[in-house]
Design an enzyme around this catalytic site. Structure first.
Site, PDB file in Angstrom:
ATOM      1  N   GLY A 123       0.805  -1.223   0.000  1.00  0.00           N
ATOM      2  CA  GLY A 123       0.000   0.000   0.000  1.00  0.00           C
ATOM      3  C   GLY A 123       0.831   1.263   0.000  1.00  0.00           C
ATOM      4  O   GLY A 123       0.365   2.325   0.403  1.00  0.00           O
ATOM      5  N   SER A 125       2.380   2.263  -2.874  1.00  0.00           N
ATOM      6  CA  SER A 125       2.387   2.666  -4.285  1.00  0.00           C
ATOM      7  C   SER A 125       3.639   2.294  -5.062  1.00  0.00           C
ATOM      8  O   SER A 125       4.202   3.118  -5.799  1.00  0.00           O
ATOM      9  CB  SER A 125       2.145   4.181  -4.411  1.00  0.00           C
ATOM     10  OG  SER A 125       0.881   4.487  -3.937  1.00  0.00           O
ATOM     11  N   SER A 127       3.571   0.385  -7.565  1.00  0.00           N
ATOM     12  CA  SER A 127       3.239   0.377  -8.993  1.00  0.00           C
ATOM     13  C   SER A 127       3.204   1.788  -9.571  1.00  0.00           C
ATOM     14  O   SER A 127       3.716   2.020 -10.669  1.00  0.00           O
ATOM     15  CB  SER A 127       1.947  -0.381  -9.261  1.00  0.00           C
ATOM     16  OG  SER A 127       0.958  -0.002  -8.370  1.00  0.00           O
ATOM     17  N   ASP A 171      -1.910   8.437  -6.313  1.00  0.00           N
ATOM     18  CA  ASP A 171      -0.580   7.828  -6.185  1.00  0.00           C
ATOM     19  C   ASP A 171       0.367   8.320  -7.274  1.00  0.00           C
ATOM     20  O   ASP A 171       1.530   8.644  -7.017  1.00  0.00           O
ATOM     21  CB  ASP A 171      -0.684   6.299  -6.263  1.00  0.00           C
ATOM     22  CG  ASP A 171      -1.652   5.735  -5.246  1.00  0.00           C
ATOM     23  OD1 ASP A 171      -2.059   6.484  -4.332  1.00  0.00           O
ATOM     24  OD2 ASP A 171      -2.009   4.552  -5.368  1.00  0.00           O
TER      25      ASP A 171
HETATM   26  C1  GLA Z   1      -5.013   3.143  -3.858  1.00  0.00           C
HETATM   27  C2  GLA Z   1      -5.355   3.840  -5.170  1.00  0.00           C
HETATM   28  C3  GLA Z   1      -5.550   5.347  -4.978  1.00  0.00           C
HETATM   29  C4  GLA Z   1      -6.504   5.631  -3.831  1.00  0.00           C
HETATM   30  C5  GLA Z   1      -6.147   4.821  -2.592  1.00  0.00           C
HETATM   31  C6  GLA Z   1      -7.174   4.950  -1.494  1.00  0.00           C
HETATM   32  O1  GLA Z   1      -3.767   3.556  -3.408  1.00  0.00           O
HETATM   33  O2  GLA Z   1      -4.348   3.614  -6.115  1.00  0.00           O
HETATM   34  O3  GLA Z   1      -5.977   5.935  -6.169  1.00  0.00           O
HETATM   35  O4  GLA Z   1      -7.834   5.421  -4.211  1.00  0.00           O
HETATM   36  O5  GLA Z   1      -6.002   3.437  -2.879  1.00  0.00           O
HETATM   37  O6  GLA Z   1      -7.194   6.246  -1.033  1.00  0.00           O
END
Ligand code: GLA
Length: 379
Positions: A123, A125, A127, A171
Site C-alpha cells: 500500500g 504505491s 506500482s 498515487d
Molecule cells: C489506492 C489507489 C488510490 C486511492 C487509494 C485509497 O492507493 O491507487 O488511487 O484510491 O487506494 O485512497
C-alpha cells in the site's frame, strides 16, 4: 543514486545507459478512497522509490530487465503491446507506453533496467512509482514534453484501462509532483494542489502489517462501483458533490452499505480539508484527532481495514495519546498504517509495536521511519 542501476544496465545490455530516473512511493496522511470520488487527499512522497536506467533502440523493441523480479528480462514490440497475464509486473511498462503512444507522443524502442525498494503489495504505491519512473525516463530519453500532471494522468489511465485497477489519481500525482518535507492537499477534480510543511519534530512513521493485500483489485473496484451508484442515485457527478444533509435525507431509500460508503467519503473529504488547515496551523492535536476519526470511518463505514491494521492503530494511538495520531493508509485490505510520532518517542513506539504485534499475531511487522521527498517531475 544511479550508480547501481547504471551497473545493472551495463551488465545486462552491454552498453551504458543514456538517461536515469527515480520516482518515489507515497504515504497518504489522510483522505482515503476520496480521489476517485473527485475529492481531496493529503499524501506525501516518501524516501522509497523506483530507479530506472534507459537507452534508445531504433527498432521499436522494448527490453525490460527487472532486477527485483527474479532478474527477469522481458521483450515486446511497441506495435504489438498485449497484457501479460503471467508476468504482471511488465504491464506497468507496457500499459504506460501504450498510453504514451495513444496520447500522440513519438518515440521508438528502449532498453530499460529497473530496480526499486518500495515494499510491494504494502500500500505504498510501488506500482505508481514504477509507472512514473518509466514515464520520466522516456520523457528524458526522447525529450518528450511531458508534465508531471500529464504523466500522472497517463499512469492512471494505464491502471484503469490496461492493468485493470480502477484507481484514482493520487498515487501517480504525488509520485510525480511531491515536494521535500511537504504534504500535498490535492483536489482530485481540478488537480489543483497546495503544499503544507510536515510538522517539525515528528516522524512519518509507517508500519507494514505484512498482510499482503489480497484480492485488492476486485475489492477496491467494488468499493468504487458502490460509490458511483450512490452518486448516480443523487444524479451528481461524484460523491464530492453530495452533502451529509442530502445523504441523511435519503437514508431510508439507500441500502445500509451504500449509505455507509457515501458517509465515509463525505466526512473524509471534510476531514482532509481540516487536516490541511491543522498542518498549516501546526495544530498537532487536531491533526491527530482527524487521523483517528479517519481510521474509524475506514474501519466501520468503508470497511477497508483489517484486524491487524486495527490493532496497530489502536496500540499506537493508545501510547501517543494527544501527542500524535495513527490510521490505516492507502487502499486497505492489508498493508500499512501511518502515524505522526514525535521524534523523541520513535524508538519507544517502534519497540512497543513490534513486541505487542508479534506477541498477538505471531510474526513481526516492519517499521519504516520516512521523510517526504521530491517527486520525479518536481523541480
Ligand atoms: C489506492 C489507489 C488510490 C486511492 C487509494 C485509497 O492507493 O491507487 O488511487 O484510491 O487506494 O485512497
Amino acid at each position: 543514486m544511479f550508480n547501481e542501476i547504471a551497473a545493472i544496465f551495463k551488465a545486462q545490455f552491454g552498453y551504458s545507459p543514456e538517461c536515469f530516473s527515480h520516482a518515489p512511493g507515497r504515504v497518504n496522511i489522510i483522505g482515503d478512497h476520496t480521489d476517485y470520488n473527485d475529492g481531496f487527499v493529503l499524501p506525501a512522497a516518501i524516501n522509497f522509490g523506483t530507479n530506472i536506467a534507459i537507452g534508445k533502440r531504433r527498432d521499436r523493441k522494448i527490453r525490460v530487465f527487472a532486477y527485483d523480479c527474479s532478474q527477469m528480462l522481458i521483450e515486446f514490440s511497441l506495435d504489438t503491446i498485449e497484457f501479460n497475464a503471467k508476468f504482471t509486473w511488465v504491464n506497468y511498462v507496457a500499459g504506460s507506453l501504450k498510453m504514451l503512444m495513444r496520447a500522440g507522443y513519438l518515440f521508438s524502442g528502449a532498453d530499460i533496467a529497473v530496480s526499486g525498494n518500495v515494499p510491494q503489495g504494502a500500500g505504498l504505491s510501488s506500482s505508481a512509482s514504477f509507472e512514473i519512473a518509466l514515464l520520466r525516463a522516456m520523457a528524458s530519453l526522447y525529450q518528450l514534453e511531458l508534465s508531471g500532471i500529464d504523466a500522472a494522468k497517463l499512469g492512471q489511465q494505464s491502471e484503469n484501462e490496461f492493468v485493470g485497477c480502477n484507481c484514482g489519481i493520487m498515487d501517480q500525482l504525488i509520485s510525480a509532483l511531491g515536494q521535500c518535507n511537504q504534504a500535498m492537499l490535492l483536489d482530485c477534480r481540478s488537480l489543483d494542489y497546495q503544499l503544507a510543511s510536515l510538522p517539525e519534530g515528528y516522524s512519518l512513521f509507517i508500519v507494514d502489517s505484512k498482510v499482503k493485500r489480497g484480492l485488492v483489485e476486485s475489492a477496491y473496484n467494488d468499493r468504487r462501483a458502490e460509490c458511483e451508484l450512490v452518486a448516480k442515485h443523487f444524479s451528481v457527478t461524484a460523491l464530492r458533490d453530495l452533502t451529509l444533509a442530502q445523504l441523511e435525507s435519503e437514508k431510508a431509500n439507500l441500502s445500509a452499505v451504500a449509505y455507509k460508503r457515501a458517509r465515509h467519503v463525505i466526512t473524509e473529504n471534510d476531514r482532509t480539508l481540516a487536516a490541511f488547515t491543522a498542518l498549516e496551523n501546526k495544530d498537532m492535536t487536531q491533526l491527530a484527532t482527524l487521523m483517528r476519526q479517519s481510521h474509524n470511518s475506514l474501519q466501520t463505514d468503508f470497511e477497508t481495514s483489517t484486524p491487524e491494521m486495527n490493532y496497530l492503530v489502536k496500540t499506537i494511538n493508545a501510547f501517543l495519546g494527544e501527542q500524535g495520531g495513527a490510521r490505516m493508509t492507502g487502499g486497505g485490505f492489508g498493508g500499512c498504517v501511518v502515524a505522526l510520532v514525535p521524534i523523541h518517542l520513535v524508538e519507544q513506539v517502534k519497540n512497543l509495536v513490534i513486541s505487542e504485534y508479534t506477541h498477538v499475531f505471531g510474526y513481526s511487522p516492519e517499521v519504516h521511519t520516512c521523510n517526504a521527498v521530491n517527486g520525479a517531475f518536481s523541480a
